[in-house]
Design an enzyme around this catalytic site. Structure first.
Site, PDB file in Angstrom:
ATOM      1  N   GLU A   1       0.054 -16.037   2.283  1.00  0.00           N
ATOM      2  CA  GLU A   1       0.686 -15.940   0.995  1.00  0.00           C
ATOM      3  C   GLU A   1       2.272 -16.466   1.070  1.00  0.00           C
ATOM      4  OE1 GLU A   1       0.935 -11.933  -0.354  1.00  0.00           O
ATOM      5  OE2 GLU A   1      -1.299 -11.723  -0.201  1.00  0.00           O
TER       6      GLU A   1
ATOM      7  N   HIS B   1       0.326 -11.644  -5.757  1.00  0.00           N
ATOM      8  CA  HIS B   1       1.035 -10.441  -5.308  1.00  0.00           C
ATOM      9  C   HIS B   1       1.700  -9.678  -6.199  1.00  0.00           C
ATOM     10  CE1 HIS B   1       0.985  -8.165  -0.851  1.00  0.00           C
ATOM     11  NE2 HIS B   1       1.039  -7.213  -2.121  1.00  0.00           N
TER      12      HIS B   1
HETATM   13  P1  NAD Z   1      -4.776   5.383   0.215  1.00  0.00           P
HETATM   14  O1  NAD Z   1      -4.443   5.408   1.767  1.00  0.00           O
HETATM   15  O2  NAD Z   1      -4.554   6.454  -0.822  1.00  0.00           O
HETATM   16  O3  NAD Z   1      -6.505   4.850   0.100  1.00  0.00           O
HETATM   17  C1  NAD Z   1      -7.169   4.173   0.793  1.00  0.00           C
HETATM   18  C2  NAD Z   1      -8.586   4.624   1.296  1.00  0.00           C
HETATM   19  O4  NAD Z   1      -9.406   3.485   1.765  1.00  0.00           O
HETATM   20  C3  NAD Z   1      -8.453   5.905   2.085  1.00  0.00           C
HETATM   21  O5  NAD Z   1      -8.984   6.861   1.081  1.00  0.00           O
HETATM   22  C4  NAD Z   1      -9.269   5.456   3.417  1.00  0.00           C
HETATM   23  O6  NAD Z   1     -10.231   6.657   3.622  1.00  0.00           O
HETATM   24  C5  NAD Z   1     -10.168   4.367   2.768  1.00  0.00           C
HETATM   25  N1  NAD Z   1     -10.587   3.405   3.827  1.00  0.00           N
HETATM   26  C6  NAD Z   1      -9.954   2.909   4.928  1.00  0.00           C
HETATM   27  N2  NAD Z   1     -10.613   2.323   5.598  1.00  0.00           N
HETATM   28  C7  NAD Z   1     -11.882   1.956   4.910  1.00  0.00           C
HETATM   29  C8  NAD Z   1     -13.277   1.275   5.110  1.00  0.00           C
HETATM   30  N3  NAD Z   1     -13.476   0.521   5.950  1.00  0.00           N
HETATM   31  N4  NAD Z   1     -14.036   1.350   4.048  1.00  0.00           N
HETATM   32  C9  NAD Z   1     -13.980   2.075   2.983  1.00  0.00           C
HETATM   33  N5  NAD Z   1     -12.725   2.812   2.781  1.00  0.00           N
HETATM   34  C10 NAD Z   1     -11.831   2.606   3.787  1.00  0.00           C
HETATM   35  O7  NAD Z   1      -4.169   3.762  -0.157  1.00  0.00           O
HETATM   36  P2  NAD Z   1      -3.824   3.366  -1.547  1.00  0.00           P
HETATM   37  O8  NAD Z   1      -2.441   4.006  -2.004  1.00  0.00           O
HETATM   38  O9  NAD Z   1      -5.031   3.663  -2.478  1.00  0.00           O
HETATM   39  O10 NAD Z   1      -3.604   1.872  -1.383  1.00  0.00           O
HETATM   40  C11 NAD Z   1      -4.868   1.113  -0.893  1.00  0.00           C
HETATM   41  C12 NAD Z   1      -4.193  -0.484  -0.598  1.00  0.00           C
HETATM   42  O11 NAD Z   1      -3.629  -1.062  -1.669  1.00  0.00           O
HETATM   43  C13 NAD Z   1      -2.865  -0.460   0.574  1.00  0.00           C
HETATM   44  O12 NAD Z   1      -3.189   0.048   1.574  1.00  0.00           O
HETATM   45  C14 NAD Z   1      -2.421  -1.670   0.270  1.00  0.00           C
HETATM   46  O13 NAD Z   1      -2.956  -2.418   1.286  1.00  0.00           O
HETATM   47  C15 NAD Z   1      -3.160  -2.083  -1.174  1.00  0.00           C
HETATM   48  N6  NAD Z   1      -1.987  -2.280  -2.043  1.00  0.00           N
HETATM   49  C16 NAD Z   1      -1.674  -3.517  -2.687  1.00  0.00           C
HETATM   50  C17 NAD Z   1      -0.503  -3.618  -3.520  1.00  0.00           C
HETATM   51  C18 NAD Z   1      -0.421  -5.047  -4.410  1.00  0.00           C
HETATM   52  O14 NAD Z   1       0.601  -5.338  -4.957  1.00  0.00           O
HETATM   53  N7  NAD Z   1      -1.484  -5.963  -4.372  1.00  0.00           N
HETATM   54  C19 NAD Z   1       0.452  -2.694  -4.041  1.00  0.00           C
HETATM   55  C20 NAD Z   1       0.006  -1.415  -3.491  1.00  0.00           C
HETATM   56  C21 NAD Z   1      -1.166  -1.170  -2.330  1.00  0.00           C
END
Ligand code: NAD
Length: 341
Positions: A276, A295
């Site tokens: 990015e 993003h």
């Molecule tokens: P979270 O930790 O609450 O949930 C993530 C879930 O993914 C967990 O329940 C975990 O068990 C599961 N997980 C991990 N590895 C896995 C796999 N291989 N297969 C299936 N499930 C799996 O996190 P969240 O708050 O829901 O955020 C998720 C992701 O979103 C963050 O890690 C971040 O990378 C991304 N995010 C992106 C933005 C954006 O602006 N685009 C903003 C915030 C977060």
């Protein structure tokens, strides 16, 4: 004894003066906010970049910029790192652990913003919104030409890979569109809350084979890099679409390009990419069935205010001797986990 006033370095070279002003609104009284004005973006080492700010700061507040061992070594007063979101894979946790510096996340504001953006991307892709609107702007009236390639959410199956904070918020919103929701998350134990009315898929493969829309909500870590590889894409239903608002590294982009060119997938909507911004000749940029946003899933003024309120509240807790919230376990040497508390 900690001093009563602190210096926070907002390590976010992309932040505009308007963004910095919103951050400053929430700063506790008497504290100082340093912003990287005039420092070139994307520096990963401390020497020459941010050296003055790092030397003075008690706390680093960071968005998606890396925090390297070099940054940490250059910040002798640093006590804690507060991430303004939840994707912390660019922070050197080993360096934090060895200095006893906790890393805390800010899920407040993030989950709703990303969930709304996920629904927006699905609807925009399904309705060919950008193509239709650009067509009108270019003097055309594509009333019929997009119809055979446009869809509605009602009655479709949405597959959520990852069912944490964001996955659940997406599920809640998708139900309002009369969409079936299935999820795969090996770390979710026990049944999901009944009101979400979701089904647990036994494997990633089962989810990919069942879903019309696959949406990724897992963190990027060593075990999830290219989770959606060539084989996973082949497992998806013909005509399905892929949504990624999580991290670019979860998807093998070369394989995605092939899946789209072969028309096995009908489209993809991506808020995140492996690199990015992408190289100007990245093939995904030139595909009509691909929608890319820069993003911005959690990037609203509303979310920023909520995040900053929560981030500074957490730093205040820390300075009062209370345990901060949402600390990444790996940053303090607790057992390895992909999740923060
Ligand atoms: P979270 O930790 O609450 O949930 C993530 C879930 O993914 C967990 O329940 C975990 O068990 C599961 N997980 C991990 N590895 C896995 C796999 N291989 N297969 C299936 N499930 C799996 O996190 P969240 O708050 O829901 O955020 C998720 C992701 O979103 C963050 O890690 C971040 O990378 C991304 N995010 C992106 C933005 C954006 O602006 N685009 C903003 C915030 C977060």
């Amino acid at each position: 004894m900690l001093p009563a006033v602190y210096t926070v370095f907002y390590l976010n070279p992309g932040a505009t003066p308007e963004v910095c002003a919103i951050v400053a609104e929430q700063l506790p009284e008497g504290w100082t906010l340093l912003t990287p004005n005039g420092v070139p973006p994307n520096r990963t080492g401390a020497r020459g970049g941010f050296a003055l700010e790092l030397a003075r700061c008690d706390f680093i507040l960071v968005a998606d910029h890396p925090v390297t061992a070099g940054h940490i070594a250059a910040a002798p007063r640093l006590k804690m790192i507060q991430h303004q979101g939840v994707g912390y894979e660019r922070i050197d946790l080993d360096a934090c652990r060895s200095r006893g510096i906790p890393v805390a996340l800010t899920p407040e504001g993030t989950s709703i913003g990303v969930a709304e953006h996920t629904i927006l991307l699905i609807l925009a892709l399904y309705k060919r919104l950008v193509t239709a609107a650009n067509g009108v702007r270019a003097g055309r009236w594509p009333q019929w030409t997009l119809r055979d390639r446009s869809f509605e959410l009602c009655g479709k199956t949405l597959g959520l890979v990852g069912f944490g904070r964001i996955g659940r918020e997406v599920a809640k919103r998708a139900r309002a569109f009369d969409t079936r929701v299935v999820y795969f998350d090996p770390e979710v134990l026990g049944p999901a809350p009944a009101e979400l009315d979701v089904t647990d898929a036994p494997s990633l493969h089962a989810l990919l084979a069942a879903a019309d829309i696959v949406s990724l909500h897992v963190p990027l870590h060593a075990g999830s890099r290219h989770l959606i590889d060539r084989e996973a894409l082949r497992s998806m239903k013909p005509g399905a679409v892929l949504i990624n608002t999580s991290r670019g590294g979860l998807v093998d982009e070369a394989a995605l390009v092939d899946a789209l060119l072969s028309e096995h997938l009908a489209g993809a909507a991506l808020d995140v990419l492996e690199r990015e911004p992408p190289a100007p000749d990245h093939p995904l940029l030139y595909m009509e069935q691909v929608l890319i946003t820069p993003h911005i899933a959690a990037g609203t003024r509303d979310a920023l205010r909520t995040k900053m309120r929560a981030a500074f509240t957490n730093l205040l807790r820390f300075t009062c001797g209370e345990p901060p919230q949402h600390v990444v376990a790996d940053s303090i040497g607790a057992p390895t986990s992909t999740r923060a508390s």
